[in-house]
Design an enzyme around this catalytic site. Structure first.
Site, short mmCIF file in Angstrom:
data_model
loop_
_atom_site.label_atom_id
_atom_site.label_comp_id
_atom_site.label_asym_id
_atom_site.label_seq_id
_atom_site.Cartn_x
_atom_site.Cartn_y
_atom_site.Cartn_z
N GLU A 119 45.45 46.05 30.58
CA GLU A 119 45.36 46.08 32.05
C GLU A 119 44.49 47.16 32.82
OE1 GLU A 119 47.06 44.40 36.03
OE2 GLU A 119 46.06 43.81 34.24
N THR A 131 38.09 33.34 45.23
CA THR A 131 38.62 34.34 44.13
C THR A 131 39.74 33.86 43.17
OG1 THR A 131 39.12 36.72 44.12
CG2 THR A 131 40.38 35.48 45.69
#
Length: 552
Positions: A408, A543
């Site tokens: 991440e 997006t």
């Protein structure tokens, strides 16, 4: 027959009113009257080709790999439908239901466009029936996040209409346009109070019961601020909704914040990159964060995409100019070469709390593909090279772990100092130090929540350059993700990408956001599908990876 003067006047006024409406919707959306008078650089013709000439070079679909991705989507859908139908998500390890997006069935609605693109007619029919006949967008479980709701739900609905009208998939009903848009308008109307601020920057939440914008805790504080992604990532969806319905209110709402974002007249330390968060009351900066990553990312993503969606609008030419300014500033101030990887990789710094931070997040990996998209269209080889470097850096983060999936967030040692920064951050724990010694980077957050941004950039790399390496990298990522995330009831967030799982329940977080099927599987499929499917010359992706037809 002669017309009476009063009737002539009425017809002239009516005609002029229709002309103004047409101009507002389809020519030059709301602009700041004192804003800049246009870009000072060349804007290419709207029909300029972005996508690599695959057909001319005899390159087509990779049938076996596309089918493999489709099978994962079919399994995802089948297990969700069996155990969690109508819920926003399924818990893929336990099979339990989970509502995180107001109980409207996010996994159903958000993956509509993936089912359409993959040609999954039966799946799409189930989704269409849910949207048209079952879900009630006028009522919500809890407070509503207008940003997430717009990109996931509104984006999916308007994209579904575009895909159906383009005959990407067979329509389940002749009335599909009216039926889907009816639901989209109900939802968009309920989200309208989000824009009820002096600046037009959205409230963090909307209370559907009281029809008012609120803070995330339900109040209305004078100190409320929002980051750029929330403030500037809804124009694609709402301009499309206004175009499809003929109702200008959605476009009008989505342009309210432009004076503080697109037409910002305040001096910027780095041209094009805005300090955040911003006060929704005054537009003033409430912090000094400057980053292409979260929580500002999609504002910059939408600047170039706004122009590509509506290339003939006067206002979106200024969006393109602002995108160039931002990317030039990012290249100058945020690009950082790693000192300890071989070869040296490019990563993206952030600036916050008056210092540089040498941590990069998976979310920031969208920037590589976005740079390729804008640089190809605007003929900027320097920015194109910058984008390729970021994609390669994100690929390295994947290649460095045992699972072959990037973390991440990760850190690295920059090869040169930055002005005002005495020392960069260093690995702290023993595992971080060992990882850094072996790989030249170190994970700072080791989980992987099924995010799409790296394969998203591979998609743009493939579609724009035609280089086989992007397909190869995507196939590696697909296999690694499936191997690490497959669970009894779907595919789960991976707890720790730095290690391999031991058994079928090990190393899984029992969570699967709707973007798994809406984005990650969408981009992976399109990399291996027929390249003309959703060509970049004809479509722009929001997006959340929902394709919107370019209005050329």
């Amino acid at each position: 027959m002669l017309l009476r003067p009063t009737r002539i006047v009425f017809l002239l006024v009516a005609a002029y009113g229709l002309y103004l409406l047409h101009e507002f919707l389809f020519s030059s959306s709301t602009e700041s009257p004192t804003g800049p008078r246009g870009p000072h650089f060349h804007i290419p013709p709207s029909r300029l080709s972005i996508q690599y000439p695959f057909k001319k070079n005899g390159i087509g679909k990779d049938e076996a790999k596309a089918e493999a991705v489709k099978k994962v989507m079919e399994r995802t859908w089948r297990l969700y439908k069996e155990k969690a139908w109508g819920a926003d998500e399924i818990r893929p390890v336990s099979g339990e239901r989970k509502n995180t997006r107001n109980g409207w069935g996010a996994s159903i609605v958000d993956s509509m466009t993936t089912a359409a693109v993959m040609g999954l007619t039966d799946v799409f029919a189930d989704q269409y029936d849910w949207v048209v006949n079952q879900v009630d967008f006028s009522h919500a479980e809890g407070l509503v996040d207008p940003f997430e709701t717009t990109i996931r739900y509104v984006g999916a609905l308007v994209s579904a209409v575009d895909l159906l009208e383009a005959k990407v998939i067979k329509a389940p009903s002749k009335s599909y346009r009216k039926d889907i848009l009816h639901q989209a308008q109900i939802l968009a109307d309920k989200l309208g109070p989000a824009f009820d601020t002096p600046t037009g920057m959205m409230w963090p939440r909307v209370n559907f019961e009281e029809n008012k914008g609120v803070d995330s805790d339900g109040g209305r504080k004078e100190s409320t601020s929002v980051h750029l992604a929330r403030a500037g990532s809804h124009w694609l969806e709402y301009s499309t909704l206004s175009h499809l319905t003929g109702n200008p209110i959605y476009l009008k709402n989505s342009t309210k914040a432009w004076d503080w974002l697109v037409y910002n007249r305040k001096e910027e330390t780095w041209p094009g990159i805005i300090e955040s968060p911003k006060s929704i009351w005054t537009g003033a900066s409430m912090g000094n964060t400057r980053t292409l990553g979260a929580p500002d990312d999609s504002h910059y993503e939408y600047l170039i995409k706004a122009h590509l969606l509506w290339p003939n609008k006067y206002s979106t030419k200024h969006h393109a100019k602002r995108w160039v300014q931002a990317m030039e500033s990012a290249h100058k101030h945020l690009a950082s070469k790693s000192a300890k990887t071989s070869p040296s990789n490019i990563f993206l710094l952030s600036f916050s709390r008056h210092r540089y931070e040498n941590y990069m997040g998976h979310l920031a990996c969208f920037a590589g593909g976005n740079l390729l998209l804008g640089a190809k269209y605007l003929s900027r080889p320097d920015l194109f090279e910058f984008g390729e470097g970021i994609i390669a850096g994100c690929r390295y983060a994947y290649d460095a772990t045992d699972s072959q999936i990037g973390p991440e967030t990760w850190g690295w040692e920059p090869d040169e100092p930055k002005e005002g920064t005495a020392d960069f951050q260093k690995p702290v724990t023993a595992p971080q130090k060992d990882f850094f010694k072996a790989k030249g980077i170190w994970p700072t957050n080791v989980n992987y929540p099924l995010r799409p941004e790296v394969v998203e950039s591979y998609f743009y790399g493939w579609r724009i350059t035609g280089e086989q390496k992007y397909r190869d990298w995507a196939w590696d990522a697909f296999n690694a993700i499936v191997k690490a995330s497959e669970a009894e009831w779907g595919y789960s967030e991976v707890s720790d990408v730095t290690r391999l799982r031991i058994d079928k329940t090990d190393n899984l977080s029992n969570s699967c956001e709707s973007f798994w099927s809406a984005e990650t599987l969408m981009y992976l499929y399109l990399i291996f599908a027929e390249p003309e499917l959703c060509s970049l010359d004809e479509w722009v992706f929001n997006t959340e990876a929902h394709p919107l037809r370019r209005r050329l």
